[in-house]
Structure formats: structure tokens, C-alpha cells
Enzyme design. Structure first.
Site, PDB file in Angstrom:
ATOM      1  CE  LYS A  74       7.146  10.798  -6.163  1.00 16.66           C
ATOM      2  NZ  LYS A  74       6.476  11.687  -5.150  1.00 16.66           N
ATOM      3  N   GLY A  96       9.334  10.832 -13.230  1.00 15.74           N
ATOM      4  CA  GLY A  96       9.847   9.681 -13.967  1.00 15.74           C
ATOM      5  C   GLY A  96      11.299   9.881 -14.350  1.00 15.74           C
ATOM      6  CE1 TYR A 155      -1.200  -3.663  -5.267  1.00 16.35           C
ATOM      7  CE2 TYR A 155      -1.776  -3.389  -2.962  1.00 16.35           C
ATOM      8  CZ  TYR A 155      -0.823  -3.430  -3.968  1.00 16.35           C
ATOM      9  OH  TYR A 155       0.502  -3.247  -3.660  1.00 16.35           O
ATOM     10  CB  THR A 209       1.228   5.388   3.643  1.00 16.39           C
ATOM     11  OG1 THR A 209       0.167   4.486   3.989  1.00 16.39           O
ATOM     12  CG2 THR A 209       0.648   6.650   3.020  1.00 16.39           C
ATOM     13  CG  LEU A 210       2.867  -1.313   4.536  1.00 18.20           C
ATOM     14  CD1 LEU A 210       3.723  -2.101   3.574  1.00 18.20           C
ATOM     15  CD2 LEU A 210       3.668  -1.021   5.813  1.00 18.20           C
ATOM     16  CG  ASP A 229       4.489   4.290  -2.870  1.00 17.68           C
ATOM     17  OD1 ASP A 229       3.938   5.402  -2.973  1.00 17.68           O
ATOM     18  OD2 ASP A 229       3.936   3.219  -3.185  1.00 17.68           O
ATOM     19  CB  ALA A 265       8.436   4.206  -9.140  1.00 14.29           C
ATOM     20  N   GLY A 283       0.872  -1.166   0.000  1.00 16.47           N
ATOM     21  CA  GLY A 283       0.000   0.000   0.000  1.00 16.47           C
ATOM     22  C   GLY A 283       0.907   1.214   0.000  1.00 16.47           C
ATOM     23  CG  ASN A 328      -0.336   8.020  -4.592  1.00 18.88           C
ATOM     24  OD1 ASN A 328      -0.392   7.861  -5.804  1.00 18.88           O
ATOM     25  ND2 ASN A 328       0.082   7.083  -3.758  1.00 18.88           N
TER      26      ASN A 328
END
Length: 298
Positions: free
Chosen positions: A225, A227, A88, A31-32, A258, A256, A29, A165
Site C-alpha cells: 500500500k 497512500g 490510546y 487487527t481489531l 487496516d 486506512a 486497534g 505495521n
């Protein structure tokens, strides 16, 4: 400053592709993912905690066991009798991913429903990290509760970091998403958007415009960010652009951003060195996207 990195949001069961029609089960996830990578990049004297809500079923137990094995503190996690955790599935095409979600009964939607517990959890943090998904999954009243608790914690000395996000499917409508994300950004010391999202949802012509918009909202520092393109770093009276090294073997871009956030914040919190922080974020993200799944050990 307390040496506690507190991430807040929804941890989910992840089904990641391992081949044609086969998947492996894990936990992830947005934030995890950042908390997991932060634990690997922060010094040992920093504590990394995760705040969410889970059920009391077997898969919730397994999730907490995974977090504890990863040396992420779960002491503040709420456990709810009538809920479970979301799931998911990652689908890949040409290195780019899409997702199918099952999260209507996710306990994490109730993480801010107890204001007293929420304020207690936030009060012990040195840095509080959350995302637009953290906000999107909450009922409207609980979003207000969460932002109020964030204000209180920040006024008491906590630093705050936020990745917008932007995921419009999780919100009631696009206007609500944009308004809430903008309000949240104004409460933050670090705002770390991805330009692709900002272009799609705010119509920004370039990363500099995204940085300016978040600074105008009240953000202290913005890291955009983009890419393989230049990362834009901006604060009042200061702006820099950094070109990341190219990555040629892209397998899966999951996490990527996160992972970038984790390595950037870990370096900046410990050294305050901006070029080193940007480089750390780019290097970690570049490694992560050369592997499958959100959490990459090597």
C-alpha cells in the site's frame, strides 16, 4: 478451507477527537479494525473471530460486549485476573494523526503465554491475520511460541496474512523488529505492508523493492500500500501496479491500512479476483479516511 477469519492482536480503548478538546470513547486497534471491517465485507457464511487477552474488569467486559455486538466471535479470548486493556488517544493535525498510549498493563501482552490454548485457537481458522504490533507487544519467548503455532496451523492448511505495521517504539530495538518481521513474513500467504513504513524502517527506495524483499523472505503474495500512489501487487513470476482513485476530503487517516487489508482479503477470499480485490481495498480505505476515528459505519 475453513470459513473462519481469525484476527489476533490487541484491542484497545480508543479516545477519538470530536472537537476542540473533546473526545469520544470507543474500542479499536489495528487487527481489531481489520476484523471489524472484514465482518462487514465477508459473506454471512464466514465467521469472523478475534483472539486476544483482556482483564476481568468493567472496561474489559464492555470491550467484549462491543465485539459481540459487532458480530465478532470472542469465544477464545483469554481473561486474566491481574491485567486490564490498553488505551490510546488520537491527536490530529491536518488530517494526519499521532497517538498517545497507555498500555503497560495490557492483558494482550499475554495472549501467547499459553501455547496449548494458542494452538487450539489457530487450529480452527481458515485465514489467520496478525500484524507487527501483535508481535511487538509480546515478550520475546512468546513471539517464538506464536510463530511456531503459526507454522503448525499453516502446515495444517490455514492461510496466513500479515501487515508488518512497523512501530519501532514498541520493540526492544530496530534490529529485533526488522528480523522478527522478516521471519514472520516468510510464514505468510499475504504480506500487506505500507510503503511509508518500509521506507522509514528498511530504507526501501520504492514499493517494488519492498515487495521483492518480502518475496525473498518467503512471502507468497505481497501487496504494498502506498497512500495515493500506486498499489504494488507481487508474487513469484507476477507483478501488477494499480492506481487508486484520488481522495480529496481527507479528515483522519486512522485505520486506512487496516480497512484496506480487510476489504482486499474479503474480496480475494471469496472471488479470487485481483483487480476487484485491490479496488475494494482502495474504495473502503478512501471512505474511511473521510471520517473521524478508526471504525466508520457508512
Amino acid at each position: 478451507m475453513s470459513k473462519t477469519f481469525l484476527a489476533i492482536g490487541e484491542c484497545m480503548v480508543e479516545m477519538a477527537p470530536t472537537g476542540e478538546g473533546t473526545f469520544s470513547m470507543g474500542f479499536a486497534g489495528d487487527t481489531l479494525n481489520t476484523a471489524w471491517y472484514a465482518r462487514r465485507h465477508l459473506p454471512a457464511d464466514w465467521k469472523v473471530s478475534y483472539f486476544t487477552a483482556v482483564g476481568r474488569d468493567q472496561v474489559s467486559d464492555q470491550m467484549l460486549e462491543f465485539l459481540n455486538r459487532s458480530h465478532i466471535d470472542t469465544g477464545s479470548v483469554r481473561r486474566l485476573e491481574d491485567r486490564t486493556v490498553g488505551l490510546y488517544m488520537i491527536q490530529l493535525k491536518g488530517g494526519e494523526r499521532s497517538f498517545a498510549y497507555w498500555r503497560s498493563q495490557s492483558a494482550a501482552r499475554q495472549l501467547a503465554s499459553d501455547p496449548v490454548h494458542l494452538e487450539k485457537v489457530l487450529s480452527g481458522a481458515g485465514l489467520i491475520y496478525f500484524s507487527g504490533i501483535t508481535l511487538a507487544i509480546l515478550p520475546a519467548d512468546d513471539r517464538w511460541t506464536f510463530l511456531q503455532a503459526l507454522r503448525t496451523a499453516r502446515s495444517a492448511g490455514a492461510k496466513t496474512a500479515f501487515d508488518p505495521n512497523l512501530r519501532p517504539r514498541l520493540w526492544e530495538d530496530a534490529d529485533t523488529m526488522r528480523a522478527c518481521v522478516t521471519e514472520a513474513a516468510g510464514l505468510c500467504d499475504f504480506v500487506m505492508p505500507s510503503f511509508e513504513d518500509e521506507l522509514a524502517q528498511f530504507g526501501d527506495a520504492n514499493a517494488e523493492i519492498s515487495a521483492d524483499r518480502y518475496l525473498a523472505a518467503g512471502a507468497a503474495t505481497v501487496v504494498v500500500k502506498n497512500g495515493p500512489e500506486e498499489v504494488v501487487f507481487a508474487m513469484k513470476g507476477e507483478r501488477h501496479a494499480f492506481q487508486p482513485d484520488p481522495v480529496r476530503n481527507i479528515i483522519d487517516t486512522t485505520a486506512a491500512g487496516d480497512s484496506y487489508n480487510a476489504a482486499f482479503l474479503a474480496e480475494y477470499l471469496t472471488s479470487g479476483d485481483l483487480p476487484a480485490s485491490v479496488d475494494a481495498g482502495a474504495r473502503l480505505a478512501g471512505n474511511v479516511i473521510q471520517h473521524r476515528g478508526a471504525l466508520v459505519d457508512n
